[in-house]
Scaffold this active site. Structure first.
Site, PDB file in Angstrom:
ATOM      1  N   LYS A  90      21.108  26.566  42.108  1.00 25.31           N
ATOM      2  CA  LYS A  90      20.512  27.248  40.949  1.00 25.31           C
ATOM      3  C   LYS A  90      19.079  26.886  40.604  1.00 25.31           C
ATOM      4  O   LYS A  90      18.220  27.755  40.472  1.00 25.31           O
ATOM      5  CB  LYS A  90      21.393  27.024  39.718  1.00 25.31           C
ATOM      6  N   SER A 142      26.178  21.497  34.813  1.00 28.11           N
ATOM      7  CA  SER A 142      25.096  22.414  35.173  1.00 28.11           C
ATOM      8  C   SER A 142      24.564  23.159  33.951  1.00 28.11           C
ATOM      9  O   SER A 142      23.596  23.905  34.055  1.00 28.11           O
ATOM     10  CB  SER A 142      25.551  23.410  36.245  1.00 28.11           C
ATOM     11  N   GLU A 194      -5.934  28.231  42.623  1.00 25.17           N
ATOM     12  CA  GLU A 194      -5.530  26.939  43.199  1.00 25.17           C
ATOM     13  C   GLU A 194      -4.056  26.652  42.915  1.00 25.17           C
ATOM     14  O   GLU A 194      -3.323  26.147  43.763  1.00 25.17           O
ATOM     15  CB  GLU A 194      -6.392  25.805  42.629  1.00 25.17           C
ATOM     16  N   LYS A 230     -19.375  23.751  35.256  1.00 22.47           N
ATOM     17  CA  LYS A 230     -18.279  24.141  36.126  1.00 22.47           C
ATOM     18  C   LYS A 230     -17.469  25.347  35.653  1.00 22.47           C
ATOM     19  O   LYS A 230     -17.225  25.526  34.475  1.00 22.47           O
ATOM     20  CB  LYS A 230     -17.308  22.960  36.291  1.00 22.47           C
ATOM     21  N   ASN A 290     -14.009  26.626  37.329  1.00 26.51           N
ATOM     22  CA  ASN A 290     -13.075  26.347  38.423  1.00 26.51           C
ATOM     23  C   ASN A 290     -12.017  27.442  38.582  1.00 26.51           C
ATOM     24  O   ASN A 290     -11.467  27.905  37.582  1.00 26.51           O
ATOM     25  CB  ASN A 290     -12.372  25.008  38.182  1.00 26.51           C
ATOM     26  N   ASN A 328      34.879  30.192  40.619  1.00 29.41           N
ATOM     27  CA  ASN A 328      34.196  30.359  41.910  1.00 29.41           C
ATOM     28  C   ASN A 328      33.720  31.789  42.137  1.00 29.41           C
ATOM     29  O   ASN A 328      32.595  32.009  42.581  1.00 29.41           O
ATOM     30  CB  ASN A 328      35.106  29.906  43.055  1.00 29.41           C
TER      31      ASN A 328
END
Ligand code: ARG
Length: 461
Positions: free
Chosen positions: A325, A23, A290, A283, A285, A110
């Protein structure tokens, strides 16, 4: 390469299997949380005389050196050391010798990883709260400027009734206030220390969990060691709160995109938040809006990944949980980025008040007012609805609006109409009159702006 846990193994690890299991490529993001957790743990070990003061001093010094290195980006991480916890432990032992191996006394990876995640989610929640607050501030500022700006209100994306633009903006303020509330509430369940739960069952060492929790700024400790290492509800809550928040931003994004189209032309977004086309020179945009709309999907995805990952896990820790994660790291970036973009867009957007005004004058959004007018004069509302419906039809035939229809036509439709209807039908008049609690009447909206300002003062940390 011998593993820190290699004692009972007879075979060397395979590099490609290591790569699958590691990881470290992503959990290196937790380096500061991991070091912070270790510092609290080691000072507790010394206070409880589980290790000597001298040993603790050496370990603390080593950990602090690693903190500096991490800050400067000088720590090297190795896939063969699997995760952030083992990478740090290895660095510590390389730095201060075998005494570094005492750090892991009375602790397991842990409870360590759970502690790191709690610290991380807590910190990120606080940052998200600040950013929600910033966006709410931008909304209130725009709202304060636009109490008397009228905009068509829609249902089914058909013109319905005109509303104050501030009222529309403040609807988003309210959604964000609920988001703020949810994130703040989730802190209660995040601000709890799993440290000292060990692998799953606690430990034989005379540790003091309250002490390490306190030095890490946690409000309390988990009362069940199995739960402490298995619980990822606080991550789920962050993802679920983020999903709702992103849904709100996405709806807002959709409106900004529509409003900045030629067809609506209700707002112009600042150049900073727009992009041009590589082929069409005209243009502009609304890319950032978006993108926020588009990125909402990945946040939902992370919520569903985690829910699905957790649903079949027996207690306590399972390696599956390492999969908690990337989703939350990505969500944190997405949510913080989206909130910043939105605050900037709202703050700098140019409100095209004239186009909005023309829009509310060129439609039938004053029709309800006319029906209410007849109802106030005693006609049952259902009948009034019918009468006005017919008048609208006449207008459509003639290609005009209700304000252009001659009085004779009104008189013919009902004797209850008087000349004052032309005043009643003015968009400003009818918005001003919607003064029911929470309505779009100017007085209500002015008050709502004041309440919003007060609310912002109360929620400022
Ligand atoms: N990298 C692990 C994770 O993120 C840390 C905990 C590993 N614990 C273990 N028993 N293998 O979940």
């Amino acid at each position: 390469m011998t593993k820190l846990w290699g004692g009972r193994f007879t075979k060397q690890a395979e590099e490609w299997v290591d790569a699958f299991g590691a990881s470290i490529p992503f959990d290196q993001l937790l380096v500061q949380e991991d070091l912070e957790g270790s510092l609290a743990h080691v000072s507790m070990l010394a206070e409880q005389e589980i290790i000597t003061g001298e040993e603790a001093a050496k370990i603390t010094d080593g950990l602090k050196q690693l903190q500096k290195k991490a800050e400067n980006g000088e720590l090297e991480y190795k896939v063969e050391n699997e995760d952030i916890h083992l990478n740090i432990e290895k660095h510590l032992i390389d730095l201060i010798g075998p005494v570094g191996g005492k750090l892991h006394t009375g602790r397991s990876r842990n409870d360590q990883v759970a502690t790191d995640m709690h610290l991380y989610v807590k910190k990120q929640t606080q940052e998200v709260l600040t950013k929600i607050h910033n966006l709410q501030t931008a909304l209130v500022e725009q709202a304060a400027e636009n109490v008397e700006t009228l905009i068509p209100g829609y249902t089914h994306l058909q013109r319905a009734q005109p509303v104050s633009f501030a009222h529309h903006l403040l609807a988003y303020f309210e959604m964000l206030a609920r988001d703020f509330d949810r994130f703040q509430d989730s802190l209660k369940r995040t601000n709890i220390s799993p440290l000292g739960a060990g692998a799953l069952a606690g430990t034989t060492f005379p540790i003091d969990r309250q002490k390490s929790a306190e030095s890490l700024g946690f409000e309390s400790v988990y009362s069940n060691s199995l739960d402490a290492v298995s619980d990822r509800d606080f991550v789920l809550e962050f993802l679920s709160n983020s999903s709702t928040l992103m849904m709100h931003l996405s709806r807002f994004a959709e409106e900004l995109i529509l409003w900045s189209s030629e067809e609506f032309s209700f707002v112009e977004l600042d150049d900073t938040f727009a992009t041009g086309s590589s082929i069409m020179p005209q243009k502009k945009n609304p890319d950032m809006a978006e993108l926020v709309r588009g990125k909402t999907g990945r946040v939902y995805g992370s919520l569903f990944s985690l829910l699905t990952m957790l649903k079949g896990l027996p207690l306590a820790y399972n390696k599956d949980m390492q999969e908690d994660k990337e989703g939350i790291f990505d969500t944190v970036e997405t949510v913080k980025g989206s909130l910043d973009i939105f605050a900037g867009m709202v703050e700098t957007m140019k409100v095209q008040t004239e186009t909005m005004k023309t829009a509310v004058q060129s439609d039938f959004s004053n029709a309800t007012e006319l029906a209410d007018y007849l109802a106030t004069k005693g006609m049952p509302f259902r009948e009034a609805h019918e009468v006005v419906g017919k008048l609208v039809l006449q207008c459509i035939d003639k290609g005009i609006y209700l304000l252009d229809l001659p009085f004779d036509n009104y008189k013919e439709a009902s004797s209850l109409f008087a000349e004052d209807i032309y005043e009643v039908l003015q968009p400003e008049t009818l918005v001003a009159r919607r003064n029911s609690e929470g309505g779009t009447g100017f007085k209500q909206v002015e008050q709502a702006v004041e309440y919003a300002k007060e609310h912002l003062k109360e929620t400022k940390e």
